[in-house]
Design an enzyme around this catalytic site. Structure first.
Site, mmCIF file in Angstrom:
data_model
loop_
_atom_site.group_PDB
_atom_site.id
_atom_site.type_symbol
_atom_site.label_atom_id
_atom_site.label_comp_id
_atom_site.label_asym_id
_atom_site.label_seq_id
_atom_site.Cartn_x
_atom_site.Cartn_y
_atom_site.Cartn_z
ATOM 1 N N ASP A 309 -2.238 9.577 0.062
ATOM 2 C CA ASP A 309 -1.995 10.005 -1.647
ATOM 3 C C ASP A 309 -3.356 9.983 -2.073
ATOM 4 O O ASP A 309 -4.442 9.677 -1.321
ATOM 5 C CB ASP A 309 -1.303 8.694 -2.284
ATOM 6 C CG ASP A 309 0.096 8.823 -2.102
ATOM 7 O OD1 ASP A 309 0.824 9.897 -1.467
ATOM 8 O OD2 ASP A 309 0.789 7.497 -2.148
ATOM 9 N N TYR A 378 -2.799 0.062 8.105
ATOM 10 C CA TYR A 378 -3.179 -0.096 6.464
ATOM 11 C C TYR A 378 -3.890 -1.398 6.127
ATOM 12 O O TYR A 378 -3.225 -2.486 6.674
ATOM 13 C CB TYR A 378 -2.065 0.245 5.657
ATOM 14 C CG TYR A 378 -1.231 1.420 6.034
ATOM 15 C CD1 TYR A 378 -1.495 2.714 5.539
ATOM 16 C CD2 TYR A 378 -0.205 1.658 7.097
ATOM 17 C CE1 TYR A 378 -0.997 3.879 5.517
ATOM 18 C CE2 TYR A 378 0.303 2.910 7.059
ATOM 19 C CZ TYR A 378 -0.139 3.977 6.463
ATOM 20 O OH TYR A 378 0.505 5.312 6.683
ATOM 21 N N TYR A 451 6.688 4.597 3.601
ATOM 22 C CA TYR A 451 5.847 4.572 2.188
ATOM 23 C C TYR A 451 5.104 3.154 2.017
ATOM 24 O O TYR A 451 6.249 2.275 1.769
ATOM 25 C CB TYR A 451 6.765 4.902 1.177
ATOM 26 C CG TYR A 451 7.166 6.689 1.388
ATOM 27 C CD1 TYR A 451 6.218 7.438 1.016
ATOM 28 C CD2 TYR A 451 8.371 6.888 1.908
ATOM 29 C CE1 TYR A 451 6.627 8.900 1.191
ATOM 30 C CE2 TYR A 451 8.541 8.364 1.950
ATOM 31 C CZ TYR A 451 7.762 9.236 1.653
ATOM 32 O OH TYR A 451 8.063 10.558 1.917
#
Length: 500
Positions: A309, A378, A451
Site C-alpha cells: 500500500d 511484516y 491483508y
C-alpha cells in the site's frame, strides 16, 4: 535411384548445387563445402556449374563477370549474389543501432517457391517412380534449409550468434511470378478440392494450405499440370529483396527494490483522470534504467512479487521486481552501468534498488509461480486504547501456524472481487514499544496475499480470527513495514565499483 542419377536430372532442370544437396538430404555442415559433400556422396562435379551454373565465355571475348543463371527451385535464394545483397541490406538498415550479440532471421518467402518445390516433386515421381514417396517431400524444406545455410553465413559475416530470442531481422522477399501463381492456385484449388470449395465463399490461399493439402498423394499430377508446368520452368529473374525490418529482443532486467517512503504509490495512481501522486516506484525505476535499453521507455512492463500500500514501506533485502523491455537496443548490462542505475534510483530518496541484472525470459516465472505459497514477513506498529498488559502480550506470542478466513477488504472492493479467502498465519510475536505503553510492535509471518491491516483490527469481523479478536481488545495499526519476502530470486550480485 542413385545419387548421380538424381543430380543429373536436377542439373538438367536448372537446379543449383545447394538445392541439389537439399534433394540429397544434406544436413548441417555438409552445406559448408558443397563440392566436397558431392564427392562424398559419389556425385561427379559439374565443372561449368558455380552457384547455379554460369555461362562460359569464349577466349576472344573481353573478361566479364559471369552471368549466373537463376535456380529453378530456390529462385536464387541460396546464391552468393543474394547473400551479398542481403548482407548489404542489413548493414544499410538501423542494424548498427542495436548492441545485441545474438540475431535471428525471419524470412517471408513467396508462395511461388513452394509451388516450384511441389512441381519438382511431381517431376521426380515421373522420372524415378515409386522410389519417390507421395506423402513425404523428397527434399530438405526451403525454410529448414534457410536455417541450415543462410543463418550461419549471415551470422558469421555480421560477427553475431544465432539465437531465436535475439535481434529479429525480418526479411520480405517477393517475385514477379507470385500474383500469377496465386491466381492459378485458386483455380487449381477449386478443381482439386471441389467439395471444400463448394462450401467456401472465399478461398483463403496460404502457405499453410500448400503445406497441408498439396502433395502427390492428394492431388494428381495431371490436375496440377493443367495450371503449372512439370518440372518447373527456369526463371529469368531471381527473388527480390523487398524490405528489411528490425525488432530488438525482449530484454528482462531484474532486481530488488526497497520502498523507503510512506507517500509513494507502486504504479502511477490516477483517479478520475488526475494524478493523485506525482511519482511512483515503477516510474522512478524505469526512468533510471529504461533509456539504456530502449528508445521507448513507455513500452516497458514493470512487474514485482506482490506490492505494498502507499503508506507501507518495504525494507530488508527488498521486493523482487523485473522489467520486460520489448524491442530493446541493448541486451547486456555491465557492472558499472548497473551501479550507475542503482545510484540514480537511490538519489530519489524514496526508492532504493540492489541486485540489478539482466535475466533470461524463462526466469520470469519466479515472480508469479506459487505466489500464494510464499511467506512474507511484516513488522506492524499497533496501538490499544489502554496500556498493554502481560495477558495481552502472552496472547500475541503465537509460535505455531493457524488459519484465518478473510473477506476482501472494503478498501479494495473497487478493484478486487468479493471473496472469502483462507490464509495461513505462520507466527506472531509482540513486544511493547518503549516510549508508549499503549503501543505494540508486532512481527508477523504470513502466507502471501494476506491483508495485514485487516488481520490486526478484524474489520468488523470480516477477518476471523484477528489479533483484535484473539486479545479481546480493540487494536488499530499505525504503521506497517514489509521486512522480508521468502523468494530467493534474483540472485544476489555486487554491482559496487570497489568489488572484485
Amino acid at each position: 535411384m542413385k545419387n548421380q542419377e538424381l543430380v543429373d536430372f536436377l542439373r538438367s532442370c536448372g537446379v543449383c548445387e545447394v538445392c541439389q544437396l537439399r534433394y540429397l538430404k544434406a544436413r548441417g555442415s555438409e552445406y559448408k563445402d558443397i563440392k566436397e559433400t558431392l564427392r562424398k556422396l559419389n556425385v561427379k562435379l559439374n565443372e561449368n556449374e558455380e552457384n547455379g551454373g554460369s555461362i562460359p565465355q569464349c577466349e576472344d571475348q573481353p573478361a566479364k563477370k559471369p552471368r549466373l543463371s537463376v535456380c529453378s527451385t530456390c529462385l536464387g535464394l541460396f546464391s552468393e549474389d543474394f547473400q551479398q545483397e542481403l548482407l548489404a541490406g542489413i548493414l544499410n538498415s538501423d542494424f548498427a543501432k542495436y548492441d545485441c550479440q545474438k540475431i535471428v532471421l525471419a524470412i517471408s518467402l513467396p508462395m511461388t517457391l513452394q509451388l516450384r518445390q511441389l512441381s519438382m516433386w511431381y517431376a521426380l515421381q515421373r522420372t524415378f517412380g515409386t522410389t519417390v514417396d507421395g506423402t513425404n517431400p523428397p527434399d530438405v524444406p526451403v525454410k529448414e534449409a534457410v536455417k541450415l545455410i543462410l543463418h550461419p553465413i549471415i551470422c558469421e559475416k555480421l560477427g553475431k550468434e544465432y539465437d531465436a530470442n535475439g535481434l529479429m531481422i525480418s526479411i520480405d522477399l517477393r517475385h514477379h511470378l507470385e500474383e500469377d501463381g496465386v491466381e492459378k492456385l485458386v483455380k487449381l484449388n477449386k478443381e482439386a478440392f471441389p467439395a471444400k470449395a463448394a462450401h467456401q465463399k472465399r478461398i483463403e490461399i496460404s502457405r499453410g494450405l500448400l503445406e497441408k493439402q498439396y502433395q502427390p498423394s492428394k492431388v494428381k499430377a495431371e490436375t496440377f499440370e493443367k495450371y503449372f508446368q512439370i518440372p518447373c520452368t527456369s526463371a529469368e529473374e531471381p527473388l527480390k529483396l523487398q524490405t528489411i525490418e528490425l525488432q530488438g529482443p525482449l530484454t528482462c532486467v531484474a532486481g530488488r527494490y526497497r520502498k523507503l517512503s510512506r507517500e509513494i504509490s507502486h504504479t502511477p495512481w490516477v483517479l478520475n483522470g488526475k494524478r493523485v501522486m506525482e511519482d511512483s516506484i515503477e516510474e522512478i525505476i524505469i526512468r533510471s534504467i529504461g533509456p539504456h535499453f530502449t528508445e521507448k521507455p513507455e513500452k516497458i512492463i514493470f512487474m514485482s512479487s506482490g506490492r505494498e500500500d502507499v503508506d507501507v514501506r518495504c525494507l530488508g533485502k527488498g521486493r523482487p521486481f523485473v522489467l520486460e523491455i520489448p524491442n530493446s537496443i541493448r541486451s547486456s548490462l555491465s557492472r558499472e552501468q548497473a551501479h550507475q542505475m542503482e545510484q540514480a534510483v537511490d538519489k530519489s530518496g524514496k526508492v532504493s534498488i540492489v541486485d540489478l541484472q539482466v535475466v533470461a525470459r524463462e526466469e520470469l516465472s519466479h515472480i508469479k509461480t506459487g505466489e500464494e505459497q510464499k511467506r512474507k514477513f511484516y513488522r506492524a506498529l499497533c496501538v490499544l486504547k489502554e496500556p498493554v498488559t502481560v495477558e495481552i502480550l502472552e496472547k500475541l506470542q503465537i509460535p505455531d501456524s493457524f488459519d484465518i478466513q478473510q473477506k476482501t477488504p472494503i478498501r479494495v472492493l473497487h478493484r478486487r472481487p468479493l471473496h472469502t479467502r483462507p490464509r495461513t498465519i505462520y507466527s506472531v510475536k509482540a513486544r511493547v514499544q518503549r516510549q508508549n505503553p499503549k503501543a505494540l510492535i508486532v512481527d508477523i509471518v504470513t502466507q502471501a496475499g494476506t491483508y495485514i491491516k485487516e488481520l490486526v483490527h478484524g474489520e468488523f469481523g470480516r477477518t476471523t480470527p484477528s489479533l483484535s479478536s484473539i486479545t479481546g481488545k480493540a487494536i488499530d495499526i499505525q504503521a506497517l513495514d514489509v521486512v522480508g519476502i521468502d523468494l530467493d530470486w534474483p540472485p544476489e550480485v555486487d554491482n559496487s565499483l570497489d568489488s572484485k
